[in-house]
Design a protein around this motif. Structure first.
Motif, PDB file in Angstrom:
ATOM      1  N   LEU A  12       0.825  -1.208   0.000  1.00 60.91           N
ATOM      2  CA  LEU A  12       0.000   0.000   0.000  1.00 60.91           C
ATOM      3  C   LEU A  12       0.859   1.257   0.000  1.00 60.91           C
ATOM      4  O   LEU A  12       0.638   2.185  -0.800  1.00 60.91           O
ATOM      5  CB  LEU A  12      -0.936  -0.005   1.210  1.00 60.91           C
ATOM      6  CG  LEU A  12      -1.924   1.153   1.299  1.00 60.91           C
ATOM      7  CD1 LEU A  12      -2.772   1.240   0.042  1.00 60.91           C
ATOM      8  CD2 LEU A  12      -2.817   0.995   2.533  1.00 60.91           C
ATOM      9  N   LEU A  13       1.861   1.323   0.875  1.00 62.76           N
ATOM     10  CA  LEU A  13       2.711   2.506   0.934  1.00 62.76           C
ATOM     11  C   LEU A  13       3.603   2.609  -0.300  1.00 62.76           C
ATOM     12  O   LEU A  13       3.934   3.716  -0.746  1.00 62.76           O
ATOM     13  CB  LEU A  13       3.567   2.478   2.201  1.00 62.76           C
ATOM     14  CG  LEU A  13       2.796   2.572   3.519  1.00 62.76           C
ATOM     15  CD1 LEU A  13       3.753   2.543   4.699  1.00 62.76           C
ATOM     16  CD2 LEU A  13       1.933   3.824   3.569  1.00 62.76           C
ATOM     17  N   GLY A  14       4.005   1.466  -0.848  1.00 63.52           N
ATOM     18  CA  GLY A  14       4.793   1.507  -2.067  1.00 63.52           C
ATOM     19  C   GLY A  14       4.014   2.105  -3.227  1.00 63.52           C
ATOM     20  O   GLY A  14       4.520   2.950  -3.969  1.00 63.52           O
ATOM     21  N   LEU A  15       2.753   1.699  -3.379  1.00 58.93           N
ATOM     22  CA  LEU A  15       1.921   2.239  -4.458  1.00 58.93           C
ATOM     23  C   LEU A  15       1.609   3.716  -4.229  1.00 58.93           C
ATOM     24  O   LEU A  15       1.639   4.519  -5.166  1.00 58.93           O
ATOM     25  CB  LEU A  15       0.618   1.431  -4.554  1.00 58.93           C
ATOM     26  CG  LEU A  15       0.769  -0.018  -5.041  1.00 58.93           C
ATOM     27  CD1 LEU A  15      -0.546  -0.762  -4.906  1.00 58.93           C
ATOM     28  CD2 LEU A  15       1.248  -0.048  -6.486  1.00 58.93           C
ATOM     29  N   ILE A  16       1.310   4.067  -2.986  1.00 57.70           N
ATOM     30  CA  ILE A  16       1.010   5.466  -2.684  1.00 57.70           C
ATOM     31  C   ILE A  16       2.247   6.335  -2.860  1.00 57.70           C
ATOM     32  O   ILE A  16       2.183   7.436  -3.413  1.00 57.70           O
ATOM     33  CB  ILE A  16       0.448   5.595  -1.256  1.00 57.70           C
ATOM     34  CG1 ILE A  16      -0.960   4.989  -1.190  1.00 57.70           C
ATOM     35  CG2 ILE A  16       0.412   7.061  -0.809  1.00 57.70           C
ATOM     36  CD1 ILE A  16      -1.552   4.951   0.191  1.00 57.70           C
ATOM     37  N   GLY A  17       3.387   5.841  -2.387  1.00 51.41           N
ATOM     38  CA  GLY A  17       4.613   6.616  -2.533  1.00 51.41           C
ATOM     39  C   GLY A  17       5.019   6.786  -3.979  1.00 51.41           C
ATOM     40  O   GLY A  17       5.535   7.837  -4.381  1.00 51.41           O
ATOM     41  N   THR A  55       2.954   6.812  -6.626  1.00 54.79           N
ATOM     42  CA  THR A  55       2.009   7.685  -7.329  1.00 54.79           C
ATOM     43  C   THR A  55       1.840   9.037  -6.660  1.00 54.79           C
ATOM     44  O   THR A  55       1.224   9.939  -7.244  1.00 54.79           O
ATOM     45  CB  THR A  55       0.630   7.000  -7.395  1.00 54.79           C
ATOM     46  OG1 THR A  55       0.169   6.721  -6.057  1.00 54.79           O
ATOM     47  CG2 THR A  55       0.706   5.692  -8.179  1.00 54.79           C
ATOM     48  N   ASN A  56       2.361   9.170  -5.405  1.00 58.90           N
ATOM     49  CA  ASN A  56       2.196  10.416  -4.640  1.00 58.90           C
ATOM     50  C   ASN A  56       0.716  10.769  -4.497  1.00 58.90           C
ATOM     51  O   ASN A  56       0.325  11.937  -4.580  1.00 58.90           O
ATOM     52  CB  ASN A  56       2.959  11.560  -5.297  1.00 58.90           C
ATOM     53  CG  ASN A  56       3.543  12.518  -4.268  1.00 58.90           C
ATOM     54  OD1 ASN A  56       3.618  12.192  -3.076  1.00 58.90           O
ATOM     55  ND2 ASN A  56       3.946  13.689  -4.698  1.00 58.90           N
ATOM     56  N   LEU A  57      -0.088   9.742  -4.274  1.00 56.82           N
ATOM     57  CA  LEU A  57      -1.538   9.907  -4.221  1.00 56.82           C
ATOM     58  C   LEU A  57      -1.973  10.765  -3.050  1.00 56.82           C
ATOM     59  O   LEU A  57      -2.822  11.656  -3.186  1.00 56.82           O
ATOM     60  CB  LEU A  57      -2.210   8.525  -4.147  1.00 56.82           C
ATOM     61  CG  LEU A  57      -3.725   8.464  -4.303  1.00 56.82           C
ATOM     62  CD1 LEU A  57      -4.134   8.907  -5.702  1.00 56.82           C
ATOM     63  CD2 LEU A  57      -4.222   7.043  -4.039  1.00 56.82           C
ATOM     64  N   VAL A  58      -1.411  10.495  -1.869  1.00 54.24           N
ATOM     65  CA  VAL A  58      -1.681  11.280  -0.662  1.00 54.24           C
ATOM     66  C   VAL A  58      -0.361  11.447   0.083  1.00 54.24           C
ATOM     67  O   VAL A  58       0.596  10.699  -0.168  1.00 54.24           O
ATOM     68  CB  VAL A  58      -2.728  10.598   0.262  1.00 54.24           C
ATOM     69  CG1 VAL A  58      -4.091  10.509  -0.413  1.00 54.24           C
ATOM     70  CG2 VAL A  58      -2.255   9.207   0.680  1.00 54.24           C
ATOM     71  N   PRO A  59      -0.244  12.412   0.998  1.00 53.06           N
ATOM     72  CA  PRO A  59       0.998  12.567   1.769  1.00 53.06           C
ATOM     73  C   PRO A  59       1.373  11.281   2.494  1.00 53.06           C
ATOM     74  O   PRO A  59       0.519  10.634   3.106  1.00 53.06           O
ATOM     75  CB  PRO A  59       0.658  13.693   2.747  1.00 53.06           C
ATOM     76  CG  PRO A  59      -0.401  14.483   2.053  1.00 53.06           C
ATOM     77  CD  PRO A  59      -1.218  13.475   1.292  1.00 53.06           C
ATOM     78  N   LEU A  60       2.639  10.925   2.446  1.00 53.18           N
ATOM     79  CA  LEU A  60       3.091   9.650   2.993  1.00 53.18           C
ATOM     80  C   LEU A  60       2.844   9.510   4.498  1.00 53.18           C
ATOM     81  O   LEU A  60       2.390   8.449   4.944  1.00 53.18           O
ATOM     82  CB  LEU A  60       4.573   9.453   2.674  1.00 53.18           C
ATOM     83  CG  LEU A  60       5.130   8.039   2.846  1.00 53.18           C
ATOM     84  CD1 LEU A  60       4.334   7.036   2.032  1.00 53.18           C
ATOM     85  CD2 LEU A  60       6.596   8.004   2.453  1.00 53.18           C
ATOM     86  N   PRO A  61       3.116  10.531   5.336  1.00 45.21           N
ATOM     87  CA  PRO A  61       2.832  10.363   6.769  1.00 45.21           C
ATOM     88  C   PRO A  61       1.365  10.065   7.052  1.00 45.21           C
ATOM     89  O   PRO A  61       1.043   9.261   7.937  1.00 45.21           O
ATOM     90  CB  PRO A  61       3.244  11.718   7.366  1.00 45.21           C
ATOM     91  CG  PRO A  61       4.276  12.241   6.424  1.00 45.21           C
ATOM     92  CD  PRO A  61       3.815  11.810   5.069  1.00 45.21           C
ATOM     93  N   ASP A  62       0.442  10.679   6.301  1.00 47.49           N
ATOM     94  CA  ASP A  62      -0.981  10.390   6.476  1.00 47.49           C
ATOM     95  C   ASP A  62      -1.307   8.976   6.034  1.00 47.49           C
ATOM     96  O   ASP A  62      -2.110   8.273   6.658  1.00 47.49           O
ATOM     97  CB  ASP A  62      -1.824  11.393   5.676  1.00 47.49           C
ATOM     98  CG  ASP A  62      -1.672  12.809   6.182  1.00 47.49           C
ATOM     99  OD1 ASP A  62      -1.826  13.021   7.397  1.00 47.49           O
ATOM    100  OD2 ASP A  62      -1.382  13.710   5.371  1.00 47.49           O
ATOM    101  N   ALA A  63      -0.659   8.536   4.944  1.00 51.25           N
ATOM    102  CA  ALA A  63      -0.878   7.176   4.468  1.00 51.25           C
ATOM    103  C   ALA A  63      -0.372   6.154   5.484  1.00 51.25           C
ATOM    104  O   ALA A  63      -0.999   5.112   5.700  1.00 51.25           O
ATOM    105  CB  ALA A  63      -0.177   6.973   3.122  1.00 51.25           C
ATOM    106  N   VAL A  64       0.772   6.446   6.123  1.00 48.32           N
ATOM    107  CA  VAL A  64       1.322   5.533   7.144  1.00 48.32           C
ATOM    108  C   VAL A  64       0.349   5.402   8.303  1.00 48.32           C
ATOM    109  O   VAL A  64       0.081   4.291   8.791  1.00 48.32           O
ATOM    110  CB  VAL A  64       2.693   6.039   7.631  1.00 48.32           C
ATOM    111  CG1 VAL A  64       3.158   5.232   8.835  1.00 48.32           C
ATOM    112  CG2 VAL A  64       3.732   5.944   6.518  1.00 48.32           C
ATOM    113  N   ASN A  65      -0.194   6.520   8.769  1.00 49.11           N
ATOM    114  CA  ASN A  65      -1.137   6.471   9.892  1.00 49.11           C
ATOM    115  C   ASN A  65      -2.417   5.733   9.522  1.00 49.11           C
ATOM    116  O   ASN A  65      -2.949   4.952  10.315  1.00 49.11           O
ATOM    117  CB  ASN A  65      -1.461   7.889  10.351  1.00 49.11           C
ATOM    118  CG  ASN A  65      -0.298   8.550  11.060  1.00 49.11           C
ATOM    119  OD1 ASN A  65       0.551   7.878  11.634  1.00 49.11           O
ATOM    120  ND2 ASN A  65      -0.239   9.871  11.014  1.00 49.11           N
TER     121      ASN A  65
END
Length: 246
Positions: A25-30, A32-42
């Motif tokens: 999940l974080l790999g795909l988000i990171g 594509t820069n879909l949402v800020p990474l710290p928010d995605a981690v939480n």
């Protein structure tokens, strides 16, 4: 909708392998820069919590084996340190954080791709403790404690069901501790909560389905697909972070 598709794939991989939710999940988000990474981690911490406890409830497998106690103790320390590092990096070096996560994902995928043979006997408590500390550090920073734990537990001469259930117990307790650290510190934003709430129906449906049905793919093919996805997303994230840092 893109985020929910990412969640569905990552949750399914987590449910049938015992790991990979946060990395995928974080790999795909990171990437594509879909949402800020710290928010995605939480948000991923909430999703990991729900995935683990839904799986354990469906399997009726909520129990702590004595052999994993050293992992639980040292991973708790690692989670605290990792969460503090995330708060510092997120505020001072966001692209560094993305680069570190990208490199970590590629390294973990390559290590998981290696075929490992079961050990002749159960590893010592010291090995469990050391692995737990490394996994806790990754859990605190990225809510992704899977690779060190998977590499160790999948080599133990134990049944596959025991390995999967032990991983879920460790992940479930780790997410509780991370939430207890992040929530009072004010680092859990409204966007993190929104993402988690939007994804929860997907998490419950996919996890319940996976807990009751066997995987349609062979373990070897499934591992290859997951590792390829992790490497691709990690490389993409690292390259984009390096470009942004120039």
């Amino acid at each position: 909708m893109t985020f929910l598709v990412f969640v569905a794939g990552a949750v399914y991989a987590q449910a049938i392998t015992g790991f990979a939710l946060a990395l995928i999940l974080l790999g795909l988000i990171g990437a594509t820069n879909l949402v800020p990474l710290p928010d995605a981690v939480n948000a991923t911490t909430i999703l990991g919590f729900c995935t683990a406890w839904t799986f354990l409830y469906r399997r009726r497998a909520l129990r702590i084996e004595p052999v994993i106690v050293p992992i639980l103790v040292t991973s708790a320390v690692g989670i605290v340190v990792g969460a503090l590092l995330l708060m510092w990096l997120a505020g001072t070096a966001y692209e560094v954080l993305r680069l570190v996560l990208g490199v970590s994902i590629v390294a973990c995928a390559l290590s998981l791709w290696r075929a490992v043979r079961p050990l002749p006997s159960i590893s010592s408590p010291m090995v469990y403790a050391l692995t737990g500390g490394i996994a806790g550090l990754m859990a605190g920073m990225f809510s992704a404690s899977g690779p060190p734990l998977v590499y160790l537990l999948y080599r133990q001469p134990m049944p596959l069901a025991w390995i999967q259930q032990s991983l879920m117990v460790i992940f479930g307790l780790g997410t509780v501790l991370r939430l207890l650290i992040v929530l009072p510190s004010g680092q859990f934003s409204l966007l993190s909560l929104q993402l988690a709430l939007e994804a929860l129906p997907v998490v419950f449906f996919v996890t319940s389905y996976a807990a009751r049905h066997a995987s349609p793919l062979s373990p070897e093919l499934l591992k290859a697909l997951i590792c390829a996805l992790l490497i691709g997303s990690g490389v993409s994230m690292g390259i984009s972070a390096l470009i942004a840092m120039r």
